[in-house]
Design a protein around this motif. Sequence first.
Motif, PDB file in Angstrom:
ATOM      1  N   PHE A   1      16.133   6.300  75.204  1.00  0.00           N
ATOM      2  CA  PHE A   1      14.619   6.623  75.267  1.00  0.00           C
ATOM      3  C   PHE A   1      14.370   6.649  76.279  1.00  0.00           C
ATOM      4  CE2 PHE A   1      14.513   4.951  70.493  1.00  0.00           C
ATOM      5  CZ  PHE A   1      14.915   6.186  70.535  1.00  0.00           C
ATOM      6  N   HIS A   2      14.587   5.274  77.490  1.00  0.00           N
ATOM      7  CA  HIS A   2      14.291   5.538  78.815  1.00  0.00           C
ATOM      8  C   HIS A   2      14.472   6.260  79.616  1.00  0.00           C
ATOM      9  CE1 HIS A   2      13.628   3.610  83.203  1.00  0.00           C
ATOM     10  NE2 HIS A   2      14.880   3.314  82.458  1.00  0.00           N
ATOM     11  N   ARG A   3      15.785   6.392  79.457  1.00  0.00           N
ATOM     12  CA  ARG A   3      16.154   8.086  80.569  1.00  0.00           C
ATOM     13  C   ARG A   3      15.609   9.487  80.273  1.00  0.00           C
ATOM     14  NH1 ARG A   3      22.451   8.109  81.746  1.00  0.00           N
ATOM     15  NH2 ARG A   3      23.043   5.756  81.947  1.00  0.00           N
ATOM     16  N   SER A   4      14.995   9.473  78.811  1.00  0.00           N
ATOM     17  CA  SER A   4      14.825  10.337  78.779  1.00  0.00           C
ATOM     18  C   SER A   4      12.830  10.646  78.098  1.00  0.00           C
ATOM     19  CB  SER A   4      14.927  10.641  77.380  1.00  0.00           C
ATOM     20  OG  SER A   4      16.246  10.947  76.698  1.00  0.00           O
ATOM     21  N   ASN A   5      12.656   9.460  78.903  1.00  0.00           N
ATOM     22  CA  ASN A   5      10.908   9.691  79.179  1.00  0.00           C
ATOM     23  C   ASN A   5      10.207   9.584  77.676  1.00  0.00           C
ATOM     24  OD1 ASN A   5      10.658   9.326  82.298  1.00  0.00           O
ATOM     25  ND2 ASN A   5      11.616  11.302  81.795  1.00  0.00           N
ATOM     26  N   VAL A   6      10.711   8.563  76.966  1.00  0.00           N
ATOM     27  CA  VAL A   6      10.114   9.076  75.216  1.00  0.00           C
ATOM     28  C   VAL A   6       9.053   7.923  75.912  1.00  0.00           C
ATOM     29  CG1 VAL A   6      10.242   7.830  73.487  1.00  0.00           C
ATOM     30  CG2 VAL A   6      11.422   9.628  73.596  1.00  0.00           C
ATOM     31  N   ARG A   7       7.497   8.199  74.701  1.00  0.00           N
ATOM     32  CA  ARG A   7       6.172   7.571  75.201  1.00  0.00           C
ATOM     33  C   ARG A   7       6.138   6.645  73.698  1.00  0.00           C
ATOM     34  NH1 ARG A   7       0.448   9.312  75.735  1.00  0.00           N
ATOM     35  NH2 ARG A   7      -0.320   7.056  75.655  1.00  0.00           N
ATOM     36  N   ILE A   8       6.297   7.899  73.012  1.00  0.00           N
ATOM     37  CA  ILE A   8       6.820   6.536  71.748  1.00  0.00           C
ATOM     38  C   ILE A   8       8.064   6.468  70.762  1.00  0.00           C
ATOM     39  CG2 ILE A   8       5.774   6.154  69.718  1.00  0.00           C
ATOM     40  CD1 ILE A   8       3.545   7.235  70.695  1.00  0.00           C
ATOM     41  N   ALA A   9       8.530   5.030  69.875  1.00  0.00           N
ATOM     42  CA  ALA A   9      10.151   5.353  69.692  1.00  0.00           C
ATOM     43  C   ALA A   9       9.433   4.777  68.294  1.00  0.00           C
ATOM     44  CB  ALA A   9      10.697   4.608  69.973  1.00  0.00           C
ATOM     45  N   VAL A  10       9.574   4.841  67.304  1.00  0.00           N
ATOM     46  CA  VAL A  10       9.907   4.829  66.180  1.00  0.00           C
ATOM     47  C   VAL A  10      11.194   3.252  66.095  1.00  0.00           C
ATOM     48  CG1 VAL A  10       9.380   4.831  63.834  1.00  0.00           C
ATOM     49  CG2 VAL A  10       8.292   6.347  65.291  1.00  0.00           C
ATOM     50  N   ILE A  11      10.936   2.200  65.588  1.00  0.00           N
ATOM     51  CA  ILE A  11      12.536   1.655  65.380  1.00  0.00           C
ATOM     52  C   ILE A  11      12.429   1.323  64.180  1.00  0.00           C
ATOM     53  CG2 ILE A  11      13.737  -0.029  66.520  1.00  0.00           C
ATOM     54  CD1 ILE A  11      12.969   2.385  68.390  1.00  0.00           C
TER      55      ILE A  11
ATOM     56  N   PHE B   1       8.551   1.895  76.508  1.00  0.00           N
ATOM     57  CA  PHE B   1       8.041   3.263  75.837  1.00  0.00           C
ATOM     58  C   PHE B   1       7.438   2.480  74.713  1.00  0.00           C
ATOM     59  CE2 PHE B   1      12.642   2.252  74.686  1.00  0.00           C
ATOM     60  CZ  PHE B   1      12.750   1.813  73.586  1.00  0.00           C
ATOM     61  N   LEU B   2       6.123   2.847  74.151  1.00  0.00           N
ATOM     62  CA  LEU B   2       5.715   2.336  72.929  1.00  0.00           C
ATOM     63  C   LEU B   2       6.265   1.601  72.045  1.00  0.00           C
ATOM     64  CD1 LEU B   2       1.994   3.702  73.687  1.00  0.00           C
ATOM     65  CD2 LEU B   2       2.441   1.460  74.235  1.00  0.00           C
ATOM     66  N   ALA B   3       6.918   0.979  71.396  1.00  0.00           N
ATOM     67  CA  ALA B   3       7.347   0.576  69.883  1.00  0.00           C
ATOM     68  C   ALA B   3       6.718   0.534  68.674  1.00  0.00           C
ATOM     69  CB  ALA B   3       8.126  -0.050  70.319  1.00  0.00           C
ATOM     70  N   VAL B   4       7.205   1.514  67.479  1.00  0.00           N
ATOM     71  CA  VAL B   4       6.515   1.050  66.064  1.00  0.00           C
ATOM     72  C   VAL B   4       7.517   0.466  65.503  1.00  0.00           C
ATOM     73  CG1 VAL B   4       5.658   2.329  64.339  1.00  0.00           C
ATOM     74  CG2 VAL B   4       5.308   2.779  65.994  1.00  0.00           C
ATOM     75  N   GLN B   5       7.684  -0.484  64.728  1.00  0.00           N
ATOM     76  CA  GLN B   5       9.046  -1.165  64.352  1.00  0.00           C
ATOM     77  C   GLN B   5       9.029  -1.285  62.866  1.00  0.00           C
ATOM     78  OE1 GLN B   5       8.255  -5.467  66.604  1.00  0.00           O
ATOM     79  NE2 GLN B   5      10.756  -4.647  65.652  1.00  0.00           N
ATOM     80  N   VAL B   6       9.827  -1.250  61.998  1.00  0.00           N
ATOM     81  CA  VAL B   6       9.464  -0.677  60.768  1.00  0.00           C
ATOM     82  C   VAL B   6      10.496  -1.626  60.127  1.00  0.00           C
ATOM     83  CG1 VAL B   6       9.704   0.738  58.618  1.00  0.00           C
ATOM     84  CG2 VAL B   6       8.754   1.544  60.439  1.00  0.00           C
TER      85      VAL B   6
ATOM     86  N   TYR C   1       3.946  14.181  71.761  1.00  0.00           N
ATOM     87  CA  TYR C   1       4.001  12.809  71.784  1.00  0.00           C
ATOM     88  C   TYR C   1       5.647  13.210  72.257  1.00  0.00           C
ATOM     89  CZ  TYR C   1      -0.240  11.017  71.635  1.00  0.00           C
ATOM     90  OH  TYR C   1      -1.713  10.728  72.239  1.00  0.00           O
ATOM     91  N   LYS C   2       5.996  12.977  73.277  1.00  0.00           N
ATOM     92  CA  LYS C   2       7.728  13.273  73.799  1.00  0.00           C
ATOM     93  C   LYS C   2       8.210  11.196  72.383  1.00  0.00           C
ATOM     94  CE  LYS C   2      11.528  13.766  76.506  1.00  0.00           C
ATOM     95  NZ  LYS C   2      12.081  14.631  77.484  1.00  0.00           N
ATOM     96  N   VAL C   3       9.238  11.533  71.579  1.00  0.00           N
ATOM     97  CA  VAL C   3       8.826  10.765  70.271  1.00  0.00           C
ATOM     98  C   VAL C   3      10.663  10.497  69.713  1.00  0.00           C
ATOM     99  CG1 VAL C   3       8.450   9.539  68.439  1.00  0.00           C
ATOM    100  CG2 VAL C   3       6.821  11.581  69.750  1.00  0.00           C
ATOM    101  N   GLY C   4      10.590   9.272  69.722  1.00  0.00           N
ATOM    102  CA  GLY C   4      12.230   9.002  69.303  1.00  0.00           C
ATOM    103  C   GLY C   4      12.227   8.046  68.696  1.00  0.00           C
ATOM    104  N   ARG C   5      12.923   8.381  67.540  1.00  0.00           N
ATOM    105  CA  ARG C   5      13.617   7.609  66.525  1.00  0.00           C
ATOM    106  C   ARG C   5      14.889   6.941  66.558  1.00  0.00           C
ATOM    107  NH1 ARG C   5      13.619  11.090  61.526  1.00  0.00           N
ATOM    108  NH2 ARG C   5      15.895  11.517  62.746  1.00  0.00           N
ATOM    109  N   TYR C   6      14.622   5.514  65.570  1.00  0.00           N
ATOM    110  CA  TYR C   6      16.334   4.701  66.619  1.00  0.00           C
ATOM    111  C   TYR C   6      16.048   4.312  64.461  1.00  0.00           C
ATOM    112  CZ  TYR C   6      19.907   1.735  66.583  1.00  0.00           C
ATOM    113  OH  TYR C   6      21.452   0.401  66.113  1.00  0.00           O
ATOM    114  N   THR C   7      17.020   5.276  63.530  1.00  0.00           N
ATOM    115  CA  THR C   7      17.015   4.585  62.414  1.00  0.00           C
ATOM    116  C   THR C   7      18.585   4.209  62.342  1.00  0.00           C
ATOM    117  OG1 THR C   7      18.140   6.731  61.550  1.00  0.00           O
ATOM    118  CG2 THR C   7      15.524   6.252  61.557  1.00  0.00           C
ATOM    119  N   SER C   8      19.317   3.526  60.811  1.00  0.00           N
ATOM    120  CA  SER C   8      20.319   3.101  60.565  1.00  0.00           C
ATOM    121  C   SER C   8      20.720   3.094  59.032  1.00  0.00           C
ATOM    122  CB  SER C   8      20.420   2.086  61.135  1.00  0.00           C
ATOM    123  OG  SER C   8      19.966   0.584  60.945  1.00  0.00           O
TER     124      SER C   8
END
Length: 415
Positions: A112-122, A24-29, A51-58
Amino acid sequence: MPINLGLTRMLKLLKLLGNPQESFLAVQVAGTNGKGSICTYIYTSLLQASYKVGRYTSPYFVDPRDSISINGSKASKVLFNECWNKVNETNLRHHTEATEFELLTATAFECFHRSNVRIAVIETGLGGRLDATNVFEEPLVSVLAKIGLDHQFFLGNTLAEIAREKAGIMKAKVPCVIDGTNDPTVLDAVRQVAESLSAGPVHAVTAQPVKDDEHKWIVNTPNWGENVYETSLNGAYQGANLACAVTALDIISNSVPLMLPHVVAGLKHTHWPGRLDIQELPDVGRIVFDGAHNENAAIELSKYIEEHRKPGQSVTWVMAFTSTKDVLGIIKTLVKPGDCIAATTFPDVAGMPWIHAKPTASIAKIAASLNLPCEEFSDNWHGAIDYAVERTPNNVIVCGSLYLLGRVFLYYGLE
């Protein structure tokens, strides 16, 4: 395993998993304050573009699944458990010795990989250069939020040192967006790192407030020009967060189709719980929830409260802190004469055995040194809130730790 920065374990684990982060494509923050809001602005806007989008936050809010969002919902229990089990089994079988945060991060990438996410915001966990999330060779854009003094033991004792660590997420020929309200030493350090990495261009961005509307901001971006954007999130600092997000989305539009109306709608409908989050609770009343856990965040929370506090109005602060936080600095910034503190704690945090709540006696001692009244409610946050609501109805603020807020949200069934 406690915090142990470095990429060796993470890269080994991801390789054993088949490098799911490459699907997937990534946006890093990265940053100290505001990076979660920026991530959510970007995530919600990309959702508007279908888009099929993922977000990973902590850190996570209530349970680890909260860290992983896919298409507007947190990862399902089935998906999370399957990916978590695979990551843990791989870690144990190959003796990778990954930390808990690395395991959760790898789980997010596998989801994200299994869900076919196109862009993930990390969202970066801690720092940037050596953080477990810093495994993308060519993200769409790197974003740096407000940078302040926090986690000095790991990142350095000056703003410039911390900025250099966080700027380590930048990559060669990848544009970078940074909050232009940062200290000049931060901006200089970031530009130096960008030059050393051949990264950039670096966009230092700001927003102009719209008169008489604290939720509207004017932002000028390279492709879309000057526009007015509206956010549902509270706080003057959201202007800078919004400017970072809009500029990042403008840059992303050079790589994937994205139109201005998607962004306008996404920003307007962004929800980010526990950040200057005002809730009306049945039989309890109005409570302000804010995860402010360092001095910069406390300054912004204080600005908002003082702007909205009536003359002579007393506030009760329900507070809990992790053991490493600068409690003195936060209390000095937030609590005013006539206010009162209800000091409490939060339970142990699943998956993070090194996280401990500061004892209420320690908080009370600090309050006493500032001549501020403080009541102790150790292991009893329910009692702290009951006390606060009785003392100052509709003038209660719960803050100091997202781990406390998570427990309260879970109990009251808040989103």
